[in-house]
Design a protein around this motif. Structure first.
Motif, short mmCIF file in Angstrom:
data_model
loop_
_atom_site.label_atom_id
_atom_site.label_comp_id
_atom_site.label_asym_id
_atom_site.label_seq_id
_atom_site.Cartn_x
_atom_site.Cartn_y
_atom_site.Cartn_z
N GLU A 155 0.81 -1.31 -0.01
CA GLU A 155 0.06 0.01 -0.21
C GLU A 155 0.80 1.35 0.06
N ASN A 156 2.24 1.10 0.32
CA ASN A 156 3.02 2.42 0.25
C ASN A 156 3.46 2.80 -1.06
N LYS A 157 2.71 2.95 -2.02
CA LYS A 157 3.26 3.18 -3.34
C LYS A 157 4.30 2.45 -3.92
N GLY A 158 4.44 2.32 -4.96
CA GLY A 158 5.77 1.60 -5.60
C GLY A 158 5.13 0.35 -6.36
N ASN A 159 5.67 -0.38 -6.91
CA ASN A 159 5.50 -1.74 -7.50
C ASN A 159 6.70 -2.87 -6.85
N PRO A 160 6.07 -3.32 -5.82
CA PRO A 160 7.07 -4.36 -5.28
C PRO A 160 7.35 -5.71 -6.12
N ILE A 161 6.43 -6.10 -6.70
CA ILE A 161 6.15 -7.27 -7.53
C ILE A 161 7.39 -7.11 -8.67
N ALA A 162 7.33 -6.03 -9.42
CA ALA A 162 8.08 -5.69 -10.53
C ALA A 162 9.58 -5.42 -10.08
N SER A 163 9.82 -4.99 -9.19
CA SER A 163 11.10 -4.79 -8.97
C SER A 163 11.85 -6.05 -8.18
N GLN A 164 11.14 -6.67 -7.55
CA GLN A 164 11.57 -7.90 -7.22
C GLN A 164 11.92 -8.88 -8.39
N ALA A 165 11.06 -9.02 -9.39
CA ALA A 165 11.17 -9.80 -10.53
C ALA A 165 12.41 -9.34 -11.15
N ARG A 166 12.71 -7.86 -11.34
CA ARG A 166 13.70 -7.44 -12.01
C ARG A 166 15.26 -7.80 -11.32
N ARG A 167 14.95 -7.57 -9.82
CA ARG A 167 16.08 -8.00 -9.18
C ARG A 167 16.52 -9.69 -9.50
N ASN A 168 15.55 -10.45 -9.34
CA ASN A 168 15.72 -11.92 -9.30
C ASN A 168 16.03 -12.27 -10.83
N SER A 169 15.86 -11.65 -11.90
CA SER A 169 16.33 -11.85 -13.03
C SER A 169 17.64 -11.39 -13.60
N GLU A 170 18.29 -10.49 -12.88
CA GLU A 170 19.59 -10.13 -13.09
C GLU A 170 20.78 -11.46 -13.03
N MET A 171 21.64 -11.20 -14.11
CA MET A 171 22.61 -12.26 -14.23
C MET A 171 23.82 -11.90 -13.36
N HIS A 172 24.34 -12.61 -12.38
CA HIS A 172 25.24 -12.32 -11.45
C HIS A 172 26.84 -12.76 -12.42
N GLN A 173 27.70 -12.08 -12.07
CA GLN A 173 29.08 -12.14 -12.83
C GLN A 173 29.79 -13.33 -11.97
N ILE A 174 30.35 -14.30 -12.66
CA ILE A 174 31.06 -15.41 -12.07
C ILE A 174 32.36 -15.09 -11.98
N GLN A 175 33.00 -15.01 -10.96
CA GLN A 175 34.65 -14.49 -10.59
C GLN A 175 35.11 -15.93 -10.73
N LEU A 176 36.25 -15.92 -11.83
CA LEU A 176 37.07 -17.03 -11.94
C LEU A 176 38.30 -16.88 -11.43
N GLY A 177 39.13 -17.82 -11.17
CA GLY A 177 40.44 -17.76 -10.27
C GLY A 177 41.46 -17.12 -11.16
#
Length: 191
Positions: A100-122
């Motif tokens: 209820e506090n304005k904003g779109n939490p479902i869309a921001s959560q979907a965007r965050r969870n779909s981002e690719m994380h870089q894999i660090q190689l040795g």
């Protein structure tokens, strides 16, 4: 008056000496000698040296870890990921509770969870030598020697002495002789 005259004719005596010199012969037989040298007792005990080379840390830097180490790290990483997942789920639940506090939490959560994380190689392809641990304990040598005295048995022999006494033989080569003649004076016819 004329005195009769004595005429003495003497022959000296001659003695012949035949000597046989004394003879002394000495022989010393060697003593019977037996020498036995028992071997010394020698005890040698060696504690072998110990060389320990631990390359575990160097192999881990090359990502060539033992299977037990990989299982331990995977379990640790899994535990951390579960805890992060629980924290993220709780945070996302809090965001959805406050929809209820304005904003779109479902869309921001979907965007965050779909981002690719870089894999660090040795980046370390060669570990440093300080990662190899070398420990050496030198061997110990203990030598115990018990000497043994020689066994000597000697049997001396008396000297062999042969003595032949000398001899002197006295022979009368010529007996002494004394002839005494009385020579009377010749009477002269003058009277």
């Amino acid at each position: 008056m004329q005195i009769p005259r004595l005429i003495m004719h003497s022959v000296q005596g001659k003695i012949g000496l035949t000597t046989t010199p004394a003879s002394l012969k000495m022989e010393q037989p060697q003593a019977d000698l037996e020498i036995e040298q028992p071997s010394a007792e020698m005890e040698i005990s060696v504690t072998p040296g110990k060389l320990t080379i631990d390359q575990t840390q160097a192999w881990e830097e090359l990502d060539r870890k033992h299977v037990f180490k990989r299982i331990e790290e995977a379990a640790q990483q899994g535990h951390e990921d579960v805890m992060e997942g629980i924290a993220r789920t709780a945070e996302e639940g809090d965001e959805l509770m406050k929809i209820e506090n304005k904003g779109n939490p479902i869309a921001s959560q979907a965007r965050r969870n779909s981002e690719m994380h870089q894999i660090q190689l040795g980046e370390n392809y060669a570990p440093s030598l300080s990662r190899v641990k070398i420990q050496y304990t030198p061997s110990q040598l203990d030598v115990q020697i018990t000497p043994r005295k020689p066994v000597i048995q000697a049997e001396p022999h008396k000297p062999i002495v042969e003595y032949t006494p000398g001899n002197v033989k006295v022979d009368m080569l010529q007996y002494p002789d004394l002839n005494i003649d009385v020579e009377y004076p010749k009477e002269s016819p003058e009277k």
